[in-house]
Design a protein around this motif. Structure first.
Motif, PDB file in Angstrom:
ATOM      1  N   TRP A 107       0.847  -1.186   0.000  1.00 12.90           N
ATOM      2  CA  TRP A 107       0.000   0.000   0.000  1.00 12.90           C
ATOM      3  C   TRP A 107       0.882   1.235   0.000  1.00 12.90           C
ATOM      4  O   TRP A 107       1.707   1.411   0.903  1.00 12.90           O
ATOM      5  CB  TRP A 107      -0.875  -0.046   1.264  1.00 12.90           C
ATOM      6  N   LEU A 109       0.311   4.220   0.787  1.00  8.85           N
ATOM      7  CA  LEU A 109       0.203   4.992   2.030  1.00  8.85           C
ATOM      8  C   LEU A 109       1.281   4.575   3.025  1.00  8.85           C
ATOM      9  O   LEU A 109       1.886   5.401   3.714  1.00  8.85           O
ATOM     10  CB  LEU A 109      -1.179   4.741   2.643  1.00  8.85           C
ATOM     11  N   HIS A 110       1.521   3.270   3.102  1.00 15.69           N
ATOM     12  CA  HIS A 110       2.511   2.759   4.048  1.00 15.69           C
ATOM     13  C   HIS A 110       3.933   3.050   3.599  1.00 15.69           C
ATOM     14  O   HIS A 110       4.783   3.398   4.414  1.00 15.69           O
ATOM     15  CB  HIS A 110       2.317   1.261   4.267  1.00 15.69           C
ATOM     16  N   VAL A 114       5.103   5.283   6.476  1.00  7.13           N
ATOM     17  CA  VAL A 114       5.787   4.450   7.459  1.00  7.13           C
ATOM     18  C   VAL A 114       7.250   4.253   7.060  1.00  7.13           C
ATOM     19  O   VAL A 114       8.151   4.553   7.831  1.00  7.13           O
ATOM     20  CB  VAL A 114       5.043   3.109   7.651  1.00  7.13           C
ATOM     21  N   HIS A 146      -1.257  -5.439   4.208  1.00  5.09           N
ATOM     22  CA  HIS A 146      -2.273  -4.484   3.746  1.00  5.09           C
ATOM     23  C   HIS A 146      -2.617  -4.672   2.272  1.00  5.09           C
ATOM     24  O   HIS A 146      -2.926  -3.687   1.582  1.00  5.09           O
ATOM     25  CB  HIS A 146      -1.791  -3.040   3.933  1.00  5.09           C
ATOM     26  N   ASN A 179      -5.589  -4.712   8.363  1.00  6.96           N
ATOM     27  CA  ASN A 179      -6.470  -3.908   9.216  1.00  6.96           C
ATOM     28  C   ASN A 179      -7.830  -4.567   9.452  1.00  6.96           C
ATOM     29  O   ASN A 179      -8.641  -4.046  10.194  1.00  6.96           O
ATOM     30  CB  ASN A 179      -6.677  -2.510   8.619  1.00  6.96           C
ATOM     31  N   ARG A 238      -5.628  -6.074  18.475  1.00  5.65           N
ATOM     32  CA  ARG A 238      -6.978  -5.525  18.334  1.00  5.65           C
ATOM     33  C   ARG A 238      -8.045  -6.631  18.501  1.00  5.65           C
ATOM     34  O   ARG A 238      -8.186  -7.166  19.575  1.00  5.65           O
ATOM     35  CB  ARG A 238      -7.118  -4.783  16.998  1.00  5.65           C
TER      36      ARG A 238
ATOM     37  N   HIS B 302       3.559  -0.375  15.069  1.00  5.98           N
ATOM     38  CA  HIS B 302       2.191   0.019  14.756  1.00  5.98           C
ATOM     39  C   HIS B 302       1.831   1.343  15.417  1.00  5.98           C
ATOM     40  O   HIS B 302       1.146   2.174  14.829  1.00  5.98           O
ATOM     41  CB  HIS B 302       1.213  -1.068  15.206  1.00  5.98           C
ATOM     42  N   ALA B 305       3.251   4.064  13.470  1.00  4.47           N
ATOM     43  CA  ALA B 305       2.524   4.262  12.215  1.00  4.47           C
ATOM     44  C   ALA B 305       1.198   4.981  12.441  1.00  4.47           C
ATOM     45  O   ALA B 305       0.877   5.925  11.727  1.00  4.47           O
ATOM     46  CB  ALA B 305       2.284   2.914  11.532  1.00  4.47           C
ATOM     47  N   ASN B 309      -0.220   8.372  10.759  1.00  7.12           N
ATOM     48  CA  ASN B 309      -1.456   8.380   9.985  1.00  7.12           C
ATOM     49  C   ASN B 309      -2.338   7.259  10.529  1.00  7.12           C
ATOM     50  O   ASN B 309      -1.995   6.085  10.434  1.00  7.12           O
ATOM     51  CB  ASN B 309      -1.146   8.147   8.501  1.00  7.12           C
ATOM     52  N   LEU B 311      -5.016   5.916   9.573  1.00 11.88           N
ATOM     53  CA  LEU B 311      -5.493   4.956   8.587  1.00 11.88           C
ATOM     54  C   LEU B 311      -4.590   3.740   8.450  1.00 11.88           C
ATOM     55  O   LEU B 311      -5.025   2.673   8.011  1.00 11.88           O
ATOM     56  CB  LEU B 311      -5.536   5.630   7.217  1.00 11.88           C
ATOM     57  N   THR B 312      -3.313   3.914   8.823  1.00 13.56           N
ATOM     58  CA  THR B 312      -2.361   2.834   8.575  1.00 13.56           C
ATOM     59  C   THR B 312      -2.749   1.548   9.291  1.00 13.56           C
ATOM     60  O   THR B 312      -2.515   0.462   8.772  1.00 13.56           O
ATOM     61  CB  THR B 312      -0.935   3.234   8.982  1.00 13.56           C
ATOM     62  N   PHE B 313      -3.283   1.668  10.509  1.00 15.20           N
ATOM     63  CA  PHE B 313      -3.691   0.452  11.213  1.00 15.20           C
ATOM     64  C   PHE B 313      -5.078   0.519  11.831  1.00 15.20           C
ATOM     65  O   PHE B 313      -5.381  -0.189  12.763  1.00 15.20           O
ATOM     66  CB  PHE B 313      -2.648   0.049  12.276  1.00 15.20           C
ATOM     67  N   GLU B 314      -5.929   1.421  11.308  1.00 17.15           N
ATOM     68  CA  GLU B 314      -7.306   1.452  11.809  1.00 17.15           C
ATOM     69  C   GLU B 314      -8.264   1.447  10.625  1.00 17.15           C
ATOM     70  O   GLU B 314      -8.199   2.342   9.779  1.00 17.15           O
ATOM     71  CB  GLU B 314      -7.530   2.706  12.672  1.00 17.15           C
ATOM     72  N   HIS B 315      -9.141   0.465  10.591  1.00 18.53           N
ATOM     73  CA  HIS B 315     -10.020   0.328   9.418  1.00 18.53           C
ATOM     74  C   HIS B 315     -11.127   1.373   9.392  1.00 18.53           C
ATOM     75  O   HIS B 315     -11.677   1.654   8.339  1.00 18.53           O
ATOM     76  CB  HIS B 315     -10.569  -1.099   9.306  1.00 18.53           C
TER      77      HIS B 315
END
Lengths: 531, 531
Positions: A107, A109-110, A114, A146, A179, A238, B302, B305, B309, B311-315
């Motif tokens: 992704w 974005l990562h 990141v 991802h 995610n 999570r 995480h 990250a 942002n 979004l990187t690890f939260e849906h």
């Protein structure tokens, strides 16, 4: 259907869960259990990261496995070094294990937020990291982190990351829903698209943030994936990972995919419970297939139906996964539930005999008073056998007194004294302090009994629940106390009921110790065994 | 997409779960919470079966709801009577409610083994039962029990059962996967087939025995169903029902189906937790969307990250469902939750003021010690106002002593002595007996205070709950006590926490009386009024 490879990541992704930590010994034990169960790949941890994982990989080399292989986990190289300078990739080689897994970014974005690298640089990192490992003779499983989010953001780029991993020599391309937000039908469509573009075998790795991790894994397999990753008991950060103890029986019993054999499948419940013991977490009773409530029946109508034909309310035979049917004795269950319990407890008992009626009446009376035997099978057994005079209690309570004081400086004191007569006629009168009245009573009772019954030292309480019945009666309400105890080998539940909370605790407490003596003397076993 | 109706069965199917029992008061409270949340149908129970459900339906008539309607549940008539002689159908009419749900058999196996009637007779029973209800002016939701198993065993017969229900006038045909064993793609195909044969709106009702209840519900909606049944927190027999607290945000945030509005969605986490409190079950931390760990980040990588942002690890954004991000290393739980509560209590308070920080610290400390203010708003208000020195307690405890004795004849005695100083400096030292230690303490405290505060005579306790925290500590575990009190006009909740159960009860008890004095003096009103 094509065979499916099972890949367990309980020891790596599972230990990201809140409250989960495994010792090196725990990890080795789990590797063996998973191997006997027939898991093909057992991810052991990051050899490049923490000292515990490094120690684990040093030890695990000496252990021979039957079916599975242990796999170390790492990432693509750091942006600023070449693969042969990258400590993490070198640590993977140093484990000496033939198969390794690395993850890379799918992704944009990562890559951007990141790793802080360009999309092109990310592709280079994936390709040369995989190639470095394959050139050193390793089989590489490539986890496309991802993947689904990356695909939705930029399909072509996400596919390109897979293409370079395959070009580097990766033998499995694992599509990760890191995610956990992708719904099954979307997974189905995306997997079909990937499938049509690649010959390399695909894998699936899902998380449960939308509550559909298991369904996502199954539907990916239906779309052509042949490798599935998950954890036992769904442990994971999570909301957890896809639960392998649910995925496996679904594959085998519902989809006809012979991933493990029948004998292995019958160990499933046991393995799931052992892992929860080692994680020091209560086993989720409602877990599909392996939970204690998975085949438990409460409503009178349902109990009646399963007695007539088990298929009516059971989607599979519980024995196939090593679990069992349970009939809960509750306000909703009628006469038939009690009779079924009695049948199991006293096989051969004539249901119309005066003895059966006697037990039946005793149980009905107890239920009317608020006792409930779901989760308190030990109290149920004691009541049955005492009613039939087949068992003599091991001690007789002559009295107790509990004093709780609170002083002006807010300090508190709880003291219990207790007097019991043992079966040999000896009277014990003891006193103890405690963290609260129940703990004081527990300590005083053990002081009184442990000399004569040293086996009680093995008993410890594992769970303690209090429920207020007729809660409208306020502080004069009756309370029901459930206690779960264990001796390290078995676990059993007991119950007490009273308007006096101390008395209710006392009853459950006394039964929990009494049951230990009862089972030792009668050579009985509880249904639920851990070893 | 077309709108989707939400149908909650926590109070009926949910209470089939092991260990779940709701009092009539609990049920009424849950109905109100679900109504505010925007649930369209709230199934209340079997009016024909147990006395508690009968009492519930008598009470619920007087309660006006905003959006939802309460629905009674029953079955098709008994084989040996006509509909107008059937006690269960008559009980449904007697509730006076406009919509009723009945279930019937779709599966031959059940007609044969459970009802012991011929397939034709079963069809008659379905049709004339539905017709009887519709002819009495009711809207009928028809639950086709075991529909998917029935369809797989005999497609034509299963469809025929739906046809006769529709002929009888049923307004919804709900396809139930009662045994929970059907996988999503299979549900998809079967629903499409049914869809193409019926114009009546279809519903879906799934169970989680294969771990795919939520996915099964979603895919059924994608195949054309417009009504979804489930329970909160997935409560239900065996492995539970489809979890509405997962289904709803999936519909709204992933599938774009506007079943409830944004403000209602932001109450989701709160409602899920209140229901678990009322069920006296620990809230599942890993529950998708609403669990305490659902947006908790543990791994360093995480956390880094998500800081860059989210979004990187939260849906999704956790705030949309009323939940929040947690960063586990700092153990900093709930800042925004506390600030939200403070805003409500002290509107206009500057969040950055030293006063706000003071309250914030006090609350954080209390929560760390196991206090929880959901369901204990009165204790929350007292703590806030005491911390800000806006309220002076009405009495000062100088000490208490409780003695519980059990004698050899099984009789018991509980006596409490208590010493308090009133605001006028007068010291009261009283003693009282009681039905158990808490009742004795309650009586002694009232004896001490009622002379000076006669308004306390109006206060009576309406509910009393005990929850064991860290249950693995056995009898030394910390317990949390929740008390609900009323003065006939309002109802309020208080909380106490301690390893000593008597101390925990004392705290909640003292707060419940203190709150009455506080509200009388400050002219305050609780937000939650029952009458």
């Amino acid at each position: 259907m094509t065979p499916v490879e099972l890949y367990d990541t309980t020891l790596r992704d599972g230990s990201q869960a809140e409250g989960v930590t495994f010792s090196v010994e725990d990890k080795i034990r789990i590797v063996h259990e998973l191997d006997v169960l027939g898991i093909h790949y057992i991810e052991g941890g990051y050899p490049g990261s923490n000292p515990k994982d490094i120690e684990f990989f040093q030890h695990i080399k000496d252990h021979e496995l039957k079916i599975g292989q242990v796999v170390p986990f790492g990432s693509t190289r750091h942006p600023d070094v070449t693969p042969d300078e990258d400590a993490n990739l070198i640590a993977l080689l140093d484990t000496g294990l033939p198969t390794v897994t690395i993850f890379g970014k799918s992704w944009n974005l990562h890559a951007e937020f990141v790793l802080r690298v360009s999309p092109e640089k990310n592709l280079e990192m994936i390709e040369d990291s995989v190639r470095f490992l394959t050139e050193h003779g390793r089989t590489v499983i490539y986890d496309a982190e991802h993947f689904f989010d990356g695909y939705k953001a930029d399909r072509d780029y996400a596919l390109e990351t897979l293409r370079v991993a395959a070009a580097g020599g990766a033998q499995r391309l694992v599509l990760c829903d890191t995610n956990g937000g992708t719904l099954p039908l979307e997974i189905y469509t995306i997997v079909q698209d990937v499938r049509s573009n690649f010959d390399t075998p695909l894998g699936i790795h899902t998380h449960n943030d939308a509550g559909v991790a298991v369904a996502g894994s199954l539907i990916a397999i239906q779309a052509g994936v042949s490798h599935v990753q998950g954890t036992f008991n769904s442990y994971g950060e999570r909301c957890g990972n896809a639960n392998l103890s649910t995925v496996i029986p679904n594959l085998k019993l519902k989809m006809g995919i012979d991933c493990i054999d029948d004998e292995q499948l019958a160990r499933l419940t046991y393995v799931s419970r052992v892992i929860s013991e080692l994680a020091n977490l209560a086993h989720d009773e409602r877990q599909p297939y392996v939970g204690r409530a998975a085949f438990a029946h409460k409503g009178g109508m349902h109990i009646d139906a399963v007695r007539k034909n088990r298929l009516t309310f059971e989607h599979i035979e519980p024995e196939r996964v090593g679990n069992e049917q349970r009939i809960l004795i509750s306000e909703q269950a009628g006469r038939s539930a009690i009779l079924m319990k009695l049948e199991r407890e006293l096989p051969g008992l004539d249901k119309k005999s005066p003895e059966a009626m006697q037990v039946f009446d005793a149980l009905k009376e107890a239920e009317r008073n608020g006792y409930q035997y779901e989760g308190a099978e030990a109290s149920f057994q004691l009541l049955t056998h005492k009613t039939l005079k087949r068992y003599q209690p091991s001690f007789d309570l002559l009295g107790f007194r509990v004093i709780i004081e609170k002083f002006h400086d807010h300090s508190m004191r709880s003291e219990a004294t207790i007097k019991v007569r043992e079966t040999n006629g000896v009277i014990k009168h003891t006193a103890a302090d405690g963290d609260g009245p129940v703990n004081a009573l527990d300590s005083a009772l053990r002081k009184a009994l442990e000399q004569f019954y040293p086996e009680l030292q093995e008993v410890y309480l594992t769970d303690f629940k209090v429920r207020v019945l007729d809660s409208r009666a306020g502080t004069a309400a009756r309370v029901r106390v459930l206690i779960e105890a264990s001796d390290g080998e078995e676990t059993w539940g007991t119950v007490g009921v009273s308007e006096n909370i101390i008395q209710a605790c006392w009853e459950a407490l006394a039964d929990s110790l009494e049951y230990k003596l009862f089972k030792e003397r009668s050579g009985r076993r509880m249904e639920r065994r851990l070893k």
